[in-house]
Write an enzyme that holds these catalytic residues in place. Structure first.
Site, short mmCIF file in Angstrom:
data_model
loop_
_atom_site.label_atom_id
_atom_site.label_comp_id
_atom_site.label_asym_id
_atom_site.label_seq_id
_atom_site.Cartn_x
_atom_site.Cartn_y
_atom_site.Cartn_z
CD GLU A 154 -3.12 38.40 37.22
OE1 GLU A 154 -4.04 37.89 37.66
OE2 GLU A 154 -1.97 37.76 36.51
N GLY B 156 -4.64 29.51 35.77
CA GLY B 156 -6.02 30.45 35.63
C GLY B 156 -5.48 31.48 36.96
CE LYS C 191 -13.49 24.88 32.46
NZ LYS C 191 -14.05 25.97 31.33
P1 NAD Z 1 -10.01 31.63 35.70
O1 NAD Z 1 -9.32 31.26 36.84
O2 NAD Z 1 -11.17 32.43 35.72
O3 NAD Z 1 -10.31 30.60 34.63
C1 NAD Z 1 -9.37 29.53 34.23
C2 NAD Z 1 -9.94 28.15 33.83
O4 NAD Z 1 -10.53 27.67 35.15
C3 NAD Z 1 -11.07 28.44 33.04
O5 NAD Z 1 -11.13 27.44 31.89
C4 NAD Z 1 -12.26 28.39 33.98
O6 NAD Z 1 -13.38 27.80 33.29
C5 NAD Z 1 -11.86 27.36 34.94
N1 NAD Z 1 -12.45 27.42 36.30
C6 NAD Z 1 -13.12 28.35 36.86
N2 NAD Z 1 -13.41 28.44 37.94
C7 NAD Z 1 -13.09 26.99 38.27
C8 NAD Z 1 -13.69 26.19 39.36
N3 NAD Z 1 -14.31 26.48 40.31
N4 NAD Z 1 -13.17 24.63 39.09
C9 NAD Z 1 -12.41 24.23 38.07
N5 NAD Z 1 -12.16 25.22 36.99
C10 NAD Z 1 -12.53 26.32 37.23
O7 NAD Z 1 -8.67 32.57 34.80
P2 NAD Z 1 -8.74 33.28 33.39
O8 NAD Z 1 -9.66 34.52 33.80
O9 NAD Z 1 -9.23 32.30 32.45
O10 NAD Z 1 -7.44 33.62 33.20
C11 NAD Z 1 -6.61 34.70 33.47
C12 NAD Z 1 -5.84 34.41 34.79
O11 NAD Z 1 -4.85 33.01 34.36
C13 NAD Z 1 -4.88 35.53 35.14
O12 NAD Z 1 -4.82 35.63 36.61
C14 NAD Z 1 -3.45 35.25 34.55
O13 NAD Z 1 -2.60 35.57 35.24
C15 NAD Z 1 -3.51 33.54 34.94
N6 NAD Z 1 -2.68 32.90 33.88
C16 NAD Z 1 -1.55 32.21 34.47
C17 NAD Z 1 -0.63 31.92 33.65
C18 NAD Z 1 0.59 31.06 34.25
O14 NAD Z 1 1.34 30.57 33.66
N7 NAD Z 1 0.91 31.09 35.55
C19 NAD Z 1 -0.87 31.83 32.30
C20 NAD Z 1 -1.86 32.48 31.90
C21 NAD Z 1 -2.78 32.94 32.73
#
Ligand code: NAD
Length: 479
Positions: free
Chosen positions: A383, A226, A173
């Site tokens: 962050e 995420g 996803k």
């Molecule tokens: P997010 O956590 O909101 O979403 C990430 C993904 O998870 C999306 O596909 C979202 O639909 C899904 N998701 C959300 N709630 C969920 C649930 N309850 N169950 C399963 N899936 C769920 O993050 P975002 O806003 O898309 O991305 C930004 C964040 O990602 C920032 O905190 C950033 O630091 C982090 N990030 C980390 C890395 C790494 O390698 N450590 C790389 C890129 C981004």
């Protein structure tokens, strides 16, 4: 335009016929609809993946490698189309998507196409007991891959490529905010001859579709990138089912600058590590600590460089800072600028929304530098994930080490110095999964990638990823 789910090699509408609008961040317009897939769609994807697993897991490594290489080539030959789609969906400059995001997605497939042919397991001869132990590395079965919006195809493929290379079938996803290139990847996988059901892509909100993937009792592992709070929720949901988890989460990375560094190189790289991709890279160095003797010079030069960065439409080749990914995200980032002011921070440059001519409803923000007097303020601890960095001076090595480590995150750290002993001391003591010295974001795909503390658990990259996507089994034979 309606994006569709990709299940068993076919494109299909969500069973509920429930759709979510897809926005173009550079203009603020809705330009498409994406499925908000339900548990039933995830169940259908699971059925397809499970059916494909027996054959795919028995496919020779040469054959898997050949198909992955074909996908890599097709990503490359579709560079323009994919880069345009990525830039439109995400708001990032088109040149950046062309130079980094899409080539890296292609590299991910090429890398794991090769890595799987070199992946081997151990054997242990039990001397004196007439026995030999060897380790099988078997694919897990059906696995879930969930990715964020900041580097959409780059991070999506970073999970899918090792998962299928290792013989698993995948339910993936992408972020609902940036689904477009994942949709186009599905076409490419069909064209490359990836057997039906090996990769299934379900689109939708995290709280419905993502949740259904994590909750599915038969999905053996979740590879997630995420936010940290989402990671906590996923860990809590998956733990009672004993799923294997890889969590790549948020960061608040220090950029530590000593006066003995190569100044020009440091300055150019620091502009990039602060504002590349609108500061929306988990590895951006958002807390900049400068040795006091260099502080005033750095401050003047850094402001001068940053004010030159052109904020503009992603398709403009002069644009250095494109649009932020969504209205909500823009508001969140702006709220931190207000918090900084309330806490006594001084906005040295930036801090305002930008109206780009012809795209007045786009989500643009000036690159922003905030001078802070304490590392304990919220803008230095939480962050922000946008084009906002803090700067502050330090005098002692121990002091800066303490400030660098005094956050709940531990993803990456950057160090600028030409002192070898200091490099060795600090790189040992910095609490981070990755330490860059005199560089930033230089990646070798064989290296372990991930964070410590609230930045996650597990490592991606190289054989670490192939280990994650396989189960080791010990076979002991007495002879
Ligand atoms: P997010 O956590 O909101 O979403 C990430 C993904 O998870 C999306 O596909 C979202 O639909 C899904 N998701 C959300 N709630 C969920 C649930 N309850 N169950 C399963 N899936 C769920 O993050 P975002 O806003 O898309 O991305 C930004 C964040 O990602 C920032 O905190 C950033 O630091 C982090 N990030 C980390 C890395 C790494 O390698 N450590 C790389 C890129 C981004």
């Amino acid at each position: 335009m309606h994006i569709q789910n990709f299940i068993n090699g076919n494109f299909q509408n969500p069973l509920s016929n429930d759709w979510i609008p897809n926005y173009n961040p550079s203009s603020g317009d809705v330009y498409g609809q994406i499925p908000n897939s339900s548990k039933e769609d995830v169940d259908a994807a699971y059925e397809a993946a499970n059916l494909a697993f027996n054959r795919w897991s028995q496919t020779t490594l040469e054959e898997r490698s050949r198909i992955l290489l074909k996908i890599s080539e097709l990503i490359e030959s579709n560079l323009d189309r994919l880069a345009k789609a990525e830039s439109k969906d995400n708001g990032k400059p088109l040149w950046l998507a062309k130079a980094i995001d899409i080539p890296r997605a292609s590299s991910n497939f090429r890398f794991f196409a090769n890595a799987i042919t070199q992946f081997a397991s151990e054997s242990h001869e039990s001397i004196g007991q007439n026995a030999i132990n060897y380790t099988l590395r078997q694919p897990l079965g059906v696995v879930g891959c969930i990715s964020p919006w900041n580097l959409p195809l780059y991070l999506f493929t970073w999970k899918i490529a090792p998962a299928i290379a290792a013989g698993n079938c995948v339910i993936a996803k992408p972020s609902e905010v940036t689904p477009m290139t994942a949709y186009l990847l599905a076409e490419i996988c069909n064209e490359a001859g990836l057997p039906k059901g090996v990769l299934n892509i379900v689109h939708g909100l995290g709280t419905t579709t993502g949740q259904a993937i994590v909750e599915h009792s038969e999905i053996k592992a979740i590879s997630f990138t995420g936010g940290t709070s989402t990671g906590v929720h996923i860990a809590r949901t998956a733990a009672p089912m004993f799923k294997k988890l890889s969590l790549e989460l948020g960061g608040k990375n220090p950029n530590i600058i000593f006066a003995d560094c190569d100044y020009e190189d440091m300055l150019t790289t620091t502009v990039r590590s602060s504002f590349a991709n609108q500061g929306q890279i988990c590895l951006c160095g958002s807390r900049i600590f400068i040795e006091a003797s260099l502080y005033e010079k750095f401050k003047i030069d850094f402001i001068a460089r940053v004010t030159q960065l052109k904020v503009g439409h992603p398709s403009d080749t002069e644009t250095k800072v494109g649009a932020l990914v969504s209205k909500q995200h823009l508001e969140k980032v702006m709220s931190y600028i207000d918090i900084a002011k309330e806490e006594g921070g001084i906005v040295l440059t930036g801090g305002n929304k930008v109206k780009v001519k012809g795209y007045e409803n786009g989500y643009y923000l000036e690159p922003t530098i905030i001078e802070v007097t304490t590392d304990e303020c919220r803008v230095n601890q939480e962050e922000i994930f946008g084009p906002v960095v803090t700067i502050m001076p330090f005098t002692l090595e121990d002091q800066v080490l303490d400030m660098a480590n005094k956050v709940k995150y531990g993803l990456s750290a950057t160090l600028w110095t030409n002192d070898l002993k200091r490099t060795m001391r600090l790189s040992h003591k910095l609490q981070a999964g990755i330490v860059w010295v005199n560089t930033w974001l230089m990646r070798d795909l064989r290296t372990p990638f991930g964070g410590v503390k609230n930045s996650g658990v597990g490592r991606e990259g190289g054989f670490e990823a192939l280990r994650f996507f396989t189960e080791p089994k010990n076979v002991c034979i007495k002879y």
